[in-house]
Scaffold this motif. Structure first.
Motif, short mmCIF file in Angstrom:
data_model
loop_
_atom_site.label_atom_id
_atom_site.label_comp_id
_atom_site.label_asym_id
_atom_site.label_seq_id
_atom_site.Cartn_x
_atom_site.Cartn_y
_atom_site.Cartn_z
N PHE A 45 38.62 50.13 43.80
CA PHE A 45 39.12 49.87 45.15
C PHE A 45 39.55 48.41 45.28
CE2 PHE A 45 35.71 53.07 45.29
CZ PHE A 45 36.41 54.15 45.80
N THR A 46 40.71 48.20 45.91
CA THR A 46 41.17 46.85 46.18
C THR A 46 40.25 46.19 47.19
OG1 THR A 46 42.59 47.51 48.02
CG2 THR A 46 43.56 47.60 45.80
N GLN A 72 30.47 37.39 41.77
CA GLN A 72 31.88 37.09 41.61
C GLN A 72 32.62 38.35 41.17
OE1 GLN A 72 33.75 34.17 42.18
NE2 GLN A 72 31.87 33.71 43.33
N PRO A 73 33.82 38.57 41.71
CA PRO A 73 34.56 39.79 41.34
C PRO A 73 35.05 39.75 39.90
CG PRO A 73 35.95 38.32 42.63
CD PRO A 73 34.57 37.72 42.63
N GLU A 74 35.17 40.92 39.30
CA GLU A 74 35.75 41.01 37.96
C GLU A 74 37.25 40.74 38.06
OE1 GLU A 74 34.75 44.86 36.44
OE2 GLU A 74 32.69 44.72 37.19
N LYS A 75 37.77 39.97 37.09
CA LYS A 75 39.18 39.61 37.13
C LYS A 75 39.85 39.89 35.80
CE LYS A 75 38.74 36.07 40.72
NZ LYS A 75 39.00 34.65 41.09
N THR A 79 45.99 37.88 34.19
CA THR A 79 46.62 37.58 35.48
C THR A 79 45.71 36.84 36.44
OG1 THR A 79 45.91 39.68 36.48
CG2 THR A 79 48.01 39.68 35.25
N GLY A 80 44.40 36.92 36.22
CA GLY A 80 43.46 36.30 37.14
C GLY A 80 43.26 37.08 38.42
N ARG A 81 43.86 38.26 38.51
CA ARG A 81 43.72 39.09 39.71
C ARG A 81 42.48 39.96 39.63
NH1 ARG A 81 48.46 39.73 42.69
NH2 ARG A 81 47.82 41.80 43.33
N ARG A 82 41.94 40.28 40.80
CA ARG A 82 40.79 41.19 40.82
C ARG A 82 41.17 42.53 40.19
NH1 ARG A 82 39.68 37.97 45.23
NH2 ARG A 82 37.49 37.83 45.89
N THR A 83 40.23 43.10 39.40
CA THR A 83 40.50 44.39 38.78
C THR A 83 40.10 45.54 39.68
OG1 THR A 83 38.34 44.33 37.68
CG2 THR A 83 40.24 43.50 36.42
N GLY A 84 39.51 45.23 40.81
CA GLY A 84 39.08 46.28 41.74
C GLY A 84 37.58 46.47 41.70
N TYR A 85 37.05 47.07 42.75
CA TYR A 85 35.62 47.26 42.90
C TYR A 85 35.25 48.72 42.64
CZ TYR A 85 35.96 42.77 45.33
OH TYR A 85 36.22 41.46 45.64
N SER A 86 34.10 48.92 42.00
CA SER A 86 33.57 50.28 41.81
C SER A 86 32.87 50.72 43.09
CB SER A 86 32.57 50.30 40.65
OG SER A 86 31.40 49.57 40.99
N LEU A 87 32.55 52.00 43.17
CA LEU A 87 31.82 52.50 44.35
C LEU A 87 30.45 51.86 44.43
CD1 LEU A 87 31.52 54.32 46.79
CD2 LEU A 87 30.93 56.22 45.26
#
Length: 400
Positions: A45-46, A72-75, A79-87
């Motif tokens: 999820f974004t 800290q979010p996974e990136k 690209t350094g962008r967030r890879t998204g969040y798990s449930l």
């Protein structure tokens, strides 16, 4: 003596048919349950979607990550962008922000049976999608597969023939004389955060014989054993969903006695509608008979869900209108429409909620997801109305 036009089918030929069927089933299971291919939940999820699910802004999520309340979010290293969040990570956010929707300890656990004595009406489809919808919302869910065909068990990633021992891991041991005192032995975690499963397999059918043998000796044990088992685990869950067999047997009767709410799936065609009407009549007579033996049971709600609805069929529309007229207060407003998306997912022992990739960006998927969300959202609201601790929030939301 004149020979019959069609020669009789012998037991030996029946055995050959059975063996060929077993071979096909074996190949299918080998493909879907290949070694090392345990099911995983690949949903991501974004930050915007996570914020929507949590009920807080994405800025608050970023602030909590910055000050250490959230990891800290996974990136992506490139690209350094967030890879998204798990449930699981979304649920941790809900915990930190206090937005998990759990019932209060004093609220009754919802024990919901999705039941119809006819097969092919969408019972398992409804159970699996409802369980996953509730898990996405953050509820603690237990799914009890009471059907020896074990469709629900298969959707949750277990091979009933190999991964489930009927002597130790289904409901069957609990129904035997001298069986376990609680249902904890049978609870299994799943690849869905928030969903536990009590699986089934073909051996569970033996429970019918076990019940029949005990019925004459101890009627109250047979009627209320499943309810007692659920009492032993209910404090750990918000919602317990039961998928009973499509037959009027002892297991089905036990489910009726254990449940405190019922959803009845019914496709809008003459045969299934007629069967559902007979089911309701039979259920009323059966529950009255059981009440004389073991006390009356009340339900928080009993709702009929129109399933496999095809708006392009005039007969479906006519029968749905009749269902609404006959059961004006008992039908769910939402309808589970016939969808190739559900069928295609089921062919791979999956649900629409766990699909990822390009297929989820099609109009067909979006429509199907909307149908499912409408049905499951309406059931969720009924569940929340049974929890006094949710009433204030429901009033603020204009839902009570």
């Amino acid at each position: 003596m004149e020979q019959p036009v069609l020669p009789p089918v012998t037991l030996a030929e029946l055995d050959q048919l059975s063996n060929r069927a077993s071979t096909v089933i074996g190949r299918l299971r080998d493909r879907l349950f290949a070694p090392g291919s345990a099911k995983t939940l690949d949903l991501r999820f974004t930050v915007r979607k996570a914020a929507e699910m949590v009920g807080r802004s994405d800025k608050l999520i970023r602030d909590a990550e910055a000050d250490g309340r959230l990891p800290q979010p996974e990136k992506d290293p490139t690209t350094g962008r967030r890879t998204g969040y798990s449930l699981a990570q979304v649920n941790e956010m809900r915990r930190v922000f206090g937005t998990l929707p759990h019932r209060a300890p004093e609220d009754p656990a919802m024990v919901l049976a999705v039941q119809n004595f006819k097969g092919g009406v969408g019972k398992s489809t409804t159970v699996c999608h409802l369980a996953q919808y509730l898990a996405l919302k953050g509820y603690r869910v237990c799914v009890i597969d009471c059907d020896s065909q074990a469709s629900t068990t298969s959707v949750f990633g277990l091979n009933p023939d190999i991964d489930v021992d009927e002597e130790e891991e289904t409901l069957y041991p609990f129904f035997r004389h001298g069986g376990p005192k609680t249902l904890h032995y049978a609870l299994r975690g799943t690849y869905w955060p928030g969903i536990a499963l009590i699986p089934a397999n073909l051996g569970l059918y033996d429970a019918e014989y076990e019940f029949a043998a005990r019925m004459a000796r101890d009627q109250s044990f047979v009627l209320d054993r499943l309810r007692e088992g659920i009492e032993s685990i209910k404090d750990e869950f918000d919602v317990i969903l039961m998928d009973p067999p499509p037959a009027l047997g002892m297991l089905s009767l036990s489910v009726l006695r254990a449940a405190n709410a019922i959803v009845i799936p019914a496709p809008p065609n003459n045969i299934d509608f007629g069967s559902t009407a007979h089911f309701l009549k039979m259920m009323g007579a059966t529950l009255n008979e059981l009440a004389r033996a073991g006390g009356a049971r009340d339900y928080s709600f009993i709702k009929i869900l129109a399933t496999k609805m095809n708006d392009g069929k005039s007969a479906h529309q006519a029968i749905k209108r009749m269902m609404d007229a006959v059961f004006p207060h008992d039908m769910l407003n939402a309808v589970l429409k016939d969808s190739a998306e559900i069928d295609n997912a089921a062919a791979n022992l999956a649900t629409v909620y766990e699909l990822t990739g390009a297929s989820t960006r099609t109009e067909t998927h979006r429509r199907c997801r909307a149908y499912l969300d409408a049905v499951n959202g309406e059931i969720e609201l009924l569940i929340r109305k049974t929890w006094p601790s949710h009433h204030q929030s429901l009033r603020k939301e204009g839902l009570l």
